[in-house]
Motif scaffolding. Structure first.
Motif, PDB file in Angstrom:
ATOM      1  N   THR A  58       0.751  -1.185   0.000  1.00  0.00           N
ATOM      2  CA  THR A  58       0.055  -0.068  -0.086  1.00  0.00           C
ATOM      3  C   THR A  58       0.774   1.285   0.001  1.00  0.00           C
ATOM      4  O   THR A  58       1.855   1.236   0.776  1.00  0.00           O
ATOM      5  CB  THR A  58      -0.818   0.107   1.154  1.00  0.00           C
ATOM      6  N   THR A  59       0.608   2.218  -0.886  1.00  0.00           N
ATOM      7  CA  THR A  59       1.333   3.368  -0.839  1.00  0.00           C
ATOM      8  C   THR A  59       0.446   4.589  -0.067  1.00  0.00           C
ATOM      9  O   THR A  59      -0.858   4.683  -0.615  1.00  0.00           O
ATOM     10  CB  THR A  59       1.712   3.912  -2.415  1.00  0.00           C
ATOM     11  N   ARG A  60       0.876   5.385   0.420  1.00  0.00           N
ATOM     12  CA  ARG A  60       0.222   6.547   1.249  1.00  0.00           C
ATOM     13  C   ARG A  60       1.093   7.787   1.006  1.00  0.00           C
ATOM     14  O   ARG A  60       2.300   7.670   1.018  1.00  0.00           O
ATOM     15  CB  ARG A  60       0.167   6.353   2.622  1.00  0.00           C
ATOM     16  N   THR A  61       0.467   8.828   0.593  1.00  0.00           N
ATOM     17  CA  THR A  61       1.179  10.235   0.768  1.00  0.00           C
ATOM     18  C   THR A  61       1.444  10.602   2.449  1.00  0.00           C
ATOM     19  O   THR A  61       0.908   9.882   3.159  1.00  0.00           O
ATOM     20  CB  THR A  61       0.311  11.287   0.472  1.00  0.00           C
ATOM     21  N   PRO A  62       2.437  11.223   2.566  1.00  0.00           N
ATOM     22  CA  PRO A  62       2.860  11.613   4.016  1.00  0.00           C
ATOM     23  C   PRO A  62       1.575  12.078   4.830  1.00  0.00           C
ATOM     24  O   PRO A  62       1.442  11.650   5.660  1.00  0.00           O
ATOM     25  CB  PRO A  62       3.857  12.793   3.811  1.00  0.00           C
ATOM     26  N   ALA A  63       0.894  13.086   4.172  1.00  0.00           N
ATOM     27  CA  ALA A  63      -0.456  13.479   4.937  1.00  0.00           C
ATOM     28  C   ALA A  63      -1.554  12.195   5.291  1.00  0.00           C
ATOM     29  O   ALA A  63      -1.900  12.183   6.474  1.00  0.00           O
ATOM     30  CB  ALA A  63      -1.046  14.383   4.048  1.00  0.00           C
ATOM     31  N   THR A  84      15.452   2.290  17.942  1.00  0.00           N
ATOM     32  CA  THR A  84      14.069   2.693  17.927  1.00  0.00           C
ATOM     33  C   THR A  84      13.898   3.575  16.639  1.00  0.00           C
ATOM     34  O   THR A  84      12.921   3.833  16.276  1.00  0.00           O
ATOM     35  CB  THR A  84      13.493   3.263  19.311  1.00  0.00           C
ATOM     36  N   GLY A  85      14.607   4.605  16.533  1.00  0.00           N
ATOM     37  CA  GLY A  85      14.428   5.643  15.564  1.00  0.00           C
ATOM     38  C   GLY A  85      14.605   4.873  14.156  1.00  0.00           C
ATOM     39  O   GLY A  85      13.704   5.286  13.217  1.00  0.00           O
ATOM     40  N   ILE A  86      15.298   3.878  13.938  1.00  0.00           N
ATOM     41  CA  ILE A  86      15.314   3.222  12.833  1.00  0.00           C
ATOM     42  C   ILE A  86      13.998   2.258  12.633  1.00  0.00           C
ATOM     43  O   ILE A  86      13.465   2.162  11.594  1.00  0.00           O
ATOM     44  CB  ILE A  86      16.408   2.066  12.796  1.00  0.00           C
ATOM     45  N   HIS A  87      13.493   1.880  13.883  1.00  0.00           N
ATOM     46  CA  HIS A  87      12.241   0.947  13.894  1.00  0.00           C
ATOM     47  C   HIS A  87      10.978   2.155  13.280  1.00  0.00           C
ATOM     48  O   HIS A  87      10.413   1.631  12.373  1.00  0.00           O
ATOM     49  CB  HIS A  87      11.902   0.800  15.264  1.00  0.00           C
ATOM     50  N   LEU A  88      11.243   3.517  13.811  1.00  0.00           N
ATOM     51  CA  LEU A  88      10.139   4.388  13.262  1.00  0.00           C
ATOM     52  C   LEU A  88      10.297   4.808  11.858  1.00  0.00           C
ATOM     53  O   LEU A  88       9.163   4.648  10.910  1.00  0.00           O
ATOM     54  CB  LEU A  88      10.185   5.792  13.993  1.00  0.00           C
ATOM     55  N   ALA A  89      11.392   4.648  11.244  1.00  0.00           N
ATOM     56  CA  ALA A  89      11.689   4.881   9.755  1.00  0.00           C
ATOM     57  C   ALA A  89      11.036   3.638   9.222  1.00  0.00           C
ATOM     58  O   ALA A  89      10.514   3.685   7.994  1.00  0.00           O
ATOM     59  CB  ALA A  89      13.339   5.193   9.521  1.00  0.00           C
ATOM     60  N   GLU A  90      11.352   2.404   9.713  1.00  0.00           N
ATOM     61  CA  GLU A  90      10.839   1.056   8.944  1.00  0.00           C
ATOM     62  C   GLU A  90       9.348   1.235   8.960  1.00  0.00           C
ATOM     63  O   GLU A  90       8.634   0.705   7.997  1.00  0.00           O
ATOM     64  CB  GLU A  90      11.614   0.112   9.706  1.00  0.00           C
ATOM     65  N   CYS A  91       8.793   1.541  10.055  1.00  0.00           N
ATOM     66  CA  CYS A  91       6.978   1.786  10.025  1.00  0.00           C
ATOM     67  C   CYS A  91       6.728   2.743   8.854  1.00  0.00           C
ATOM     68  O   CYS A  91       5.785   2.037   8.324  1.00  0.00           O
ATOM     69  CB  CYS A  91       6.804   2.408  11.443  1.00  0.00           C
ATOM     70  N   TYR A  92       7.455   3.851   8.756  1.00  0.00           N
ATOM     71  CA  TYR A  92       6.933   4.633   7.724  1.00  0.00           C
ATOM     72  C   TYR A  92       7.016   3.889   6.452  1.00  0.00           C
ATOM     73  O   TYR A  92       5.982   3.854   5.635  1.00  0.00           O
ATOM     74  CB  TYR A  92       7.872   5.919   7.650  1.00  0.00           C
ATOM     75  N   TRP A  93       7.988   3.336   6.232  1.00  0.00           N
ATOM     76  CA  TRP A  93       8.119   2.609   4.821  1.00  0.00           C
ATOM     77  C   TRP A  93       7.385   1.146   4.649  1.00  0.00           C
ATOM     78  O   TRP A  93       6.549   1.151   3.780  1.00  0.00           O
ATOM     79  CB  TRP A  93       9.519   1.883   4.652  1.00  0.00           C
ATOM     80  N   ARG A  94       7.141   0.536   5.949  1.00  0.00           N
ATOM     81  CA  ARG A  94       5.905  -0.640   5.807  1.00  0.00           C
ATOM     82  C   ARG A  94       4.517  -0.247   5.712  1.00  0.00           C
ATOM     83  O   ARG A  94       3.724  -0.804   5.092  1.00  0.00           O
ATOM     84  CB  ARG A  94       6.188  -1.494   6.963  1.00  0.00           C
ATOM     85  N   LEU A  95       4.204   0.987   6.282  1.00  0.00           N
ATOM     86  CA  LEU A  95       2.916   1.578   6.361  1.00  0.00           C
ATOM     87  C   LEU A  95       2.700   2.445   4.793  1.00  0.00           C
ATOM     88  O   LEU A  95       1.676   2.945   4.635  1.00  0.00           O
ATOM     89  CB  LEU A  95       2.778   2.482   7.299  1.00  0.00           C
ATOM     90  N   GLY A  96       3.589   2.293   4.035  1.00  0.00           N
ATOM     91  CA  GLY A  96       3.401   2.824   2.588  1.00  0.00           C
ATOM     92  C   GLY A  96       4.029   3.988   2.405  1.00  0.00           C
ATOM     93  O   GLY A  96       3.662   4.815   1.296  1.00  0.00           O
ATOM     94  N   SER A  97       4.918   4.801   2.999  1.00  0.00           N
ATOM     95  CA  SER A  97       5.560   6.004   2.636  1.00  0.00           C
ATOM     96  C   SER A  97       7.103   5.792   2.686  1.00  0.00           C
ATOM     97  O   SER A  97       7.875   6.164   3.798  1.00  0.00           O
ATOM     98  CB  SER A  97       5.015   7.031   3.327  1.00  0.00           C
TER      99      SER A  97
END
Length: 428
Positions: free
Chosen positions: A99-104, A222-235
């Motif tokens: 799934t792809t999502r815009t930042p917003a 944990t910061g790398i975890h957050l970046a991975e969350c963004y990627w896996r959630l579509g951004s």
């Protein structure tokens, strides 16, 4: 079972009575990507469009929550229920199921989903020892004591026991409420909560929500975890924006490789080459290159770990070198591990995990990998690697494109190496 049917109530549900393809007494999940999982259906939540499913990996029972969108059909009590027709794709979804999502859109998704408690939270009982100090100071005093210090309790008793994952998360929620007037402790609580949602449940919206609240940076795991969350959630753009700094934690090497940014991963590896963390950096670089199909370069990085022959102590050296040697062996077995060359049958092999030998069983039929099971292990911080890595191998129908589970990379790579050895045994 009547209650389960009444709770099921899925809209537009196609019901087809079929013979049960799993063993008697087991339920079956068929994922949209074609993989399957046997086990036991525990609870179905119609409003949240998700269900809890228990499966067994070796001697470990693993309970995971699956959204309807990732599941094609479930079978239980001899009846098959189709949840997501394979040909149907929602807006923003690619043919690979991503799934792809815009930042917003992603920020809104994290706020809406991540900011709400999971359905299971209210009904989950906290089962921690009464001796735990719920004040949870930043720096524990005295000797290691898992019956007193919450952080040590999470590490030693929660993480290695799947049945304690959800109660452990609820414990941190509870402690966080006690620390509302202490910003320092509250930040630590939110960071730990985000980490647990990420590593234990792969609940990326809630992990991202709490890691954002804790204001983690990409200089930390944990910061790398957050970046991975963004990627896996579509951004991917949001992930890359977070990874644009110069002082990234070495775990970013793995994530950049998983995202296809191999050259950036190699540049980051170079910055760690002359530090005490070179072993981890070179191993992560080898994994990134292997995933990109740059196999000769991957072997070079694994070989560096063997050639330099240094680590903080003998135990770590043994661990790093075992992983490097077995990763090289797995690459050399890629051709033999091609499932199209493997005869039907069930094959077993082992590899070296973080805490010792890991045994894997692989079943092949009609030139397809039908099942991959970890039958024995002594890992403690395995997180979701036991289910995630084996599922990826089945999804990919091979080992080359499998990315290791964050926080449990050594466990993941041990599964990959053992699978390569097993498949090679049946190669024609």
């Amino acid at each position: 079972m009547g209650m389960l049917y009444s709770k099921m109530g899925w809209a537009a549900l196609l019901v087809v009575c079929l013979s049960h393809p799993a063993a008697f007494g087991e339920d079956l999940v068929e994922f949209v990507n074609g993989s399957t999982l046997t086990g036991k259906m525990l609870e179905i939540r119609k409003d949240a469009r998700e269900f809890d499913f228990s499966s067994k990996f070796g001697q470990t029972a693993v309970i995971r929550t699956y959204p309807y969108a990732s599941v094609h059909a479930v079978t239980f009590n001899g009846k098959r229920f189709v949840l997501t027709p394979k040909q149907a794709m929602s807006a923003g979804e690619t043919s690979t199921g991503e799934t792809t999502r815009t930042p917003a859109e992603l920020r809104k998704h994290i706020e809406q989903v991540g900011g709400t408690p999971p359905d299971w939270l209210a009904s989950t009982d906290m089962n921690h020892p009464s001796s735990l100090d719920l004040d949870w100071p930043l720096k524990p005093s005295g000797k290691w004591d898992e019956s007193k210090n919450i952080g040590q309790y999470i590490w030693g008793r929660v993480n290695p026991n799947v049945s304690r994952w959800k109660p452990g998360i609820k414990l941190v929620h509870h402690v966080m409420e006690r620390h509302q007037r202490n910003p320092t402790l509250l930040k630590r609580d939110m960071e730990k909560l985000g980490e647990m949602y990420f590593t234990l449940l792969q609940d990326y919206p809630r992990a991202a929500y709490w890691l954002q609240k804790a204001k983690v940076s990409a200089t930390t795991p944990t910061g790398i975890h957050l970046a991975e969350c963004y990627w896996r959630l579509g951004s991917k753009p949001m992930a890359m924006d977070m990874l644009k700094g110069r002082s990234l934690h070495l775990n970013a090497i793995k994530l950049l490789g998983d995202m296809g940014e191999v050259d950036k991963a190699m540049a980051l590896t170079a910055s760690y080459a002359n530090t005490n963390s070179f072993n981890e950096a070179f191993l992560n670089a080898g994994d990134a290159l292997r995933g990109a199909g740059r196999l000769d370069e991957a072997i070079e990085y694994y070989q560096r770990v063997l050639d330099i022959n240094k680590a903080r102590n003998a135990e770590y050296l043994k661990r790093y070198q075992a992983r490097a040697a077995e990763s090289i062996e797995a690459i050399k077995l890629f051709d033999k591990a091609d499932v199209s060359r493997v005869a039907d049958g069930t094959y077993t092999a082992h590899s070296t995990g973080y805490n010792g030998q890991m045994d894997v069983e692989v079943t092949v039929a009609d030139q397809k990998i039908r099942d991959v099971r970890v039958t024995k292990h002594s890992e403690k911080q395995f997180y979701s690697a036991l289910t995630d890595t084996t599922t990826q191998i089945i999804d990919q129908q091979g080992i080359q494109d499998v990315d290791g589970t964050s926080g449990a990379t050594i466990t993941s790579q041990a599964i990959v190496s053992a699978t390569a050895r097993a498949l090679a045994k049946g190669a024609n």
